[in-house]
Write a protein that holds these residues in place. Structure first.
Motif, short mmCIF file in Angstrom:
data_model
loop_
_atom_site.label_atom_id
_atom_site.label_comp_id
_atom_site.label_asym_id
_atom_site.label_seq_id
_atom_site.Cartn_x
_atom_site.Cartn_y
_atom_site.Cartn_z
N ALA A 218 60.24 47.36 -31.92
CA ALA A 218 59.21 47.10 -32.93
C ALA A 218 58.19 46.10 -32.41
N ARG A 219 58.68 45.09 -31.66
CA ARG A 219 57.75 44.10 -31.15
C ARG A 219 56.81 44.72 -30.11
N GLU A 220 57.40 45.51 -29.24
CA GLU A 220 56.55 46.16 -28.22
C GLU A 220 55.50 47.04 -28.89
N ARG A 221 55.94 47.68 -29.97
CA ARG A 221 55.00 48.57 -30.64
C ARG A 221 53.87 47.76 -31.28
N GLU A 222 54.25 46.63 -31.89
CA GLU A 222 53.24 45.82 -32.56
C GLU A 222 52.25 45.23 -31.55
N SER A 299 60.63 52.09 -37.86
CA SER A 299 59.75 51.08 -38.43
C SER A 299 58.51 50.87 -37.60
N LYS A 300 57.39 50.65 -38.28
CA LYS A 300 56.11 50.50 -37.59
C LYS A 300 55.85 49.05 -37.22
N ASP B 18 51.71 47.05 -47.73
CA ASP B 18 52.93 47.14 -46.91
C ASP B 18 54.14 47.28 -47.82
N PRO B 19 54.72 48.46 -47.85
CA PRO B 19 55.83 48.68 -48.79
C PRO B 19 57.02 47.76 -48.54
#
Lengths: 389, 371
Positions: A218-222, A299-300, B18-19
């Motif tokens: 998730a961190r890399e994606r963010e 998760s985004k 943001d849900p």
């Protein structure tokens, strides 16, 4: 391919290790938790404040009060002298129990009549007050047995003999006819620490590996570095292995560390085979990593990943039998806990350390974890590939 | 004022978009209440035990019937000791009773004592205590009923005990667990949610962007705290309603006191979240710190399940800096006992002291950072 994975694993370790704060967070809080929460998470009741309201002035009630004073469970006894104080002490929780002795206590005991004492207990702490009532029961039991005057027993035994039930000696008490020999296996003194430490070890091992896996993607994606990984020659399977290996190694190391700390500092017994324990632990870690990857693949943002990890962790911990026994839950919920990997892992840790369980028991509880691991890993791999391609 | 309003509006937009924020504030409390309502129980159901029957006589048969008929135990009878032992080791049984081969012979013989061996699974100390007590009770009843212990009967009645459980006569453990669990949920919302949203602003660099605007630091902080305060209080209302309506927890205090105490606690929890985010500045650390300094202490050190007075002195000392400890006392009193100010006022003062300390630390930290 192996070389690429190796580099990726090294990169992951560096990413975790380079940040001073995350380095601290991997070491300090787990230690604090192990040492503070193991002591705190006890259902034992001792040193709780209680109060005695003795309306009687006779010798017998004084003797009874001395017995409460002498009990190892009651170290904090207050004496109060009015109904108003009873109410005040219970209401404001200055005492969790008031023992009230009626003013005719001594005279009734002396004349061979039944005397009564009242317990007023704080229902806001239902569990504690029930245990306190149990302690008083025990003390009164002893008292009853000790004060029985000879005449009394003789009279009642003669009654019994008349009814044709007791045939022998008139002084016979039931304790001499049959007797219970109580023992507690695996933990003779019912030491609570032996129960809480293995639980904490399981929970901390889970916590760390779950957080590392669920947040790393998730961190890399963010930050957008995930896209860079994607355009690199790495295949998606390689990326997944690269994410799995560091979390697995860190989980194993921390788990080992906690177990050693438990044995060294808490004198935790270690009856069984460590091979069995590590067999269970490695399957358990794979299951948790699978869940962590699943969370990070859906998760985004990091916030969503944290939330996902939390949403998995809380029910898993509460329904694992760590705080309160699974047997106390409603039946439908008990059946549901079959899919809880932590529940099975805690049985394995406790089984190996305290009970030296045979391998078939370890296997019996490893299989559900393995099923969980296979499902979570394959689903997360699929989700990843879908997102990557 | 206008700037503050705009900031609050912006924050609400973010929450709605943001849900996961809505999840933390509304869905998570429901899941937690459900778990605490059903999953955490200190009321033991029937406990599975095994009986090794090495003797077989009418007396033994009637003893076994006594074990089978009690509503506390679930007895499984075997002749082979090894079979029961195996299940005890595997954790399928929590205790075993061994009726030895010479039981009847020694029971009948007046000069002898019939021994009954009771073994409990000590790896579950709490259950082991129950097992020992239940088996003893059943055994005493059996002795009395079968006339082996008439002498005991009259002696037993010399002192009788009349227990009265105030505030919770049904001894329903979910009543005090659920009211206490609200403190955990509020801690979670206050610390986790705030620390996450603020550290996100740092991580994404939007905090610096905001500082370049004419808004001052107080406005930024208030602009964060007010929306999450509203969110937390609404979640509090939901938790209270569900505890009372769905789980049948009584509420004997006044709602005004509950609202006041909750508001004071929530402000403290929000400040804790704020402090975490100024220290952590990234979401990974913030979440870990919120979990370790917020959720776990609220769960383990607040006196919600585990009695504080029974902990070692150094752990007891630590509980004084856990705000949830004070809030749990207030909640349990408000729900089960009523507005007892001798409990509520000292506890509220405790929360306020912690809150003020947090406030001082935060203003210092934040100022330093800006100059």
């Amino acid at each position: 391919m192996l070389n690429r994975i190796k580099n990726l694993v090294i990169k992951e370790f560096l990413a975790i290790w380079r940040d001073k704060k995350s380095r601290v967070i991997l070491i300090v809080p787990p230690m604090l938790q192990l040492f503070i929460f193991s002591f705190a998470a006890t259902l034992e009741v001792k040193n709780v404040p209680i109060a005695v309201f003795n309306r009687d002035t006779g010798r017998e009630s004084w003797e009874l009060v001395q017995r409460f004073e002498g009990s190892p469970y009651f170290t904090d006894i207050h004496y109060i002298y009015s109904d108003k104080a009873v109410k005040e002490y219970i209401n404001s929780q200055k005492a969790l129990m008031v023992i009230q002795i009626n003013d005719d206590f001594s005279s009734r005991i002396n004349s061979g009549q039944q005397a009564e004492i009242q317990l007023i207990l704080d229902g806001r702490k239902t569990n504690v007050s029930q245990i306190l009532a149990g302690y008083v029961n025990g003390i009164i039991d002893r008292y009853n047995r000790d004060i029985k005057p000879e005449a009394q027993v003789r009279r009642s035994s003669q009654n019994a003999i008349r009814k044709g039930k007791l045939t022998a000696s008139p002084f016979l008490s039931p304790a001499s006819r049959s007797e219970i020999v109580p023992r507690n296996w695996f933990n003779e003194n019912l030491d609570y620490i032996w129960f809480t430490v293995p639980g904490i070890v399981g929970i901390l091992t889970m916590l760390i590996s779950l957080i590392i896996t669920s947040l790393s993607v998730a961190r890399e994606r963010e930050f957008g570095t995930f896209d860079q990984l994607l355009v690199s020659p790495l295949e998606s399977t390689e990326i997944l292995i690269g994410k799995t290996v560091p979390a697995f190694i860190i989980g194993m190391l921390e788990g080992t560390f906690f177990i050693i700390a438990g044995i060294v500092f808490f004198n935790l017994p270690h009856e069984g085979s460590f091979l069995h324990l590590y067999f269970g632990m490695s399957v358990f870690l794979l299951a948790i990593i699978g869940i962590g990857l699943l969370i990070s693949s859906v998760s985004k943002t990091q916030q969503q990943a944290i939330l996902g990890a939390f949403a998995f962790m809380t029910p898993t911990i509460i329904l694992s039998g760590y705080a309160t026994p699974i047997e106390n839950m409603p039946l439908w919920l008990q059946e549901f806990t079959v899919i809880n990997p932590l529940k099975h892992f805690l049985i394995i840790i406790k089984g190996v350390l305290l009970k030296n369980v045979p391998f078939d028991v370890v296997l019996e509880h490893t299989i559900p974890i393995a099923v969980f691991a296979v499902i979570s890993l394959s689903v997360s791999t699929r989700m990843f590939k879908q997102r990557l391609e | 004022m206008r700037r503050l309003k705009a900031l609050i509006k912006k924050e609400f937009h973010q929450i709605v978009r943001d849900p996961s924020s809505v999840m933390i504030a509304f869905i998570l409390p429901l899941i937690l209440l459900f778990l605490f309502g059903y999953g955490v129980s200190l009321d033991a159901n029937r406990i599975d035990i095994g009986i090794v029957m090495q003797d077989n006589s009418p007396q033994v048969q009637s003893l076994i019937r006594a074990f089978e008929n009690t509503s506390f135990l679930n007895a499984q009878v075997e002749r082979d000791r090894r079979e029961i032992e195996k299940q005890l080791v595997a954790g399928k049984l929590r205790g075993m009773v061994v009726i030895p081969t010479d039981f009847t012979r020694r029971l009948i013989n007046p000069d002898d004592t019939a021994k009954l061996q009771v073994i409990a699974d000590g790896s579950e100390p709490n259950t082991a205590n129950f097992v020992q007590n239940y088996i003893r009770q059943t055994w005493v009843n059996w002795l009395l009923q079968s006339g082996l212990s008439e002498a005991m009967l009259t002696v037993d009645e010399r002192v009788s005990i009349q227990p009265r459980f105030w505030f919770n006569p049904e001894l329903e453990s979910s009543h005090f667990l659920l009211s206490g669990s609200i403190a955990i949920i509020m801690t979670l919302i206050g610390t986790l949610l705030t620390s996450l949203v603020i550290s996100r602003e740092w991580e994404r660099g939007t905090m610096e962007a905001m500082m370049a605007t004419p808004v001052n630091i107080i406005e930024i902080i208030l602009g964060k705290l007010i929306p999450y305060f509203v969110l937390g209080m609404s979640s509090m209302v939901i938790c209270t309603i569900i505890s009372i309506v769905v789980f049948g927890v009584p509420f004997r205090g006044s709602f005004i006191t509950l609202a006041a105490v909750s508001a004071i606690f929530l402000i403290t929890a929000l400040q804790q979240g704020l402090l975490i985010s100024t220290v952590a500045k990234n979401q990974f650390l913030a979440s870990q710190m919120a979990f370790i300094s917020g959720f776990l202490p609220a769960f383990i050190l607040s006196g919600f399940v585990f009695e504080i007075k029974s902990m070692p002195a150094f752990v007891q000392a630590i509980t004084y800096i856990v705000p949830a400890k004070y809030f749990v006392s207030c909640l349990q009193t408000l729900f089960l006992a009523g507005d007892i100010y001798s409990v509520i006022i000292p506890n509220v003062i405790g929360i306020m002291i912690l809150g003020s300390v947090l406030f001082i630390v935060i203003t210092r930290k934040t100022r330093k950072r800006l100059i």
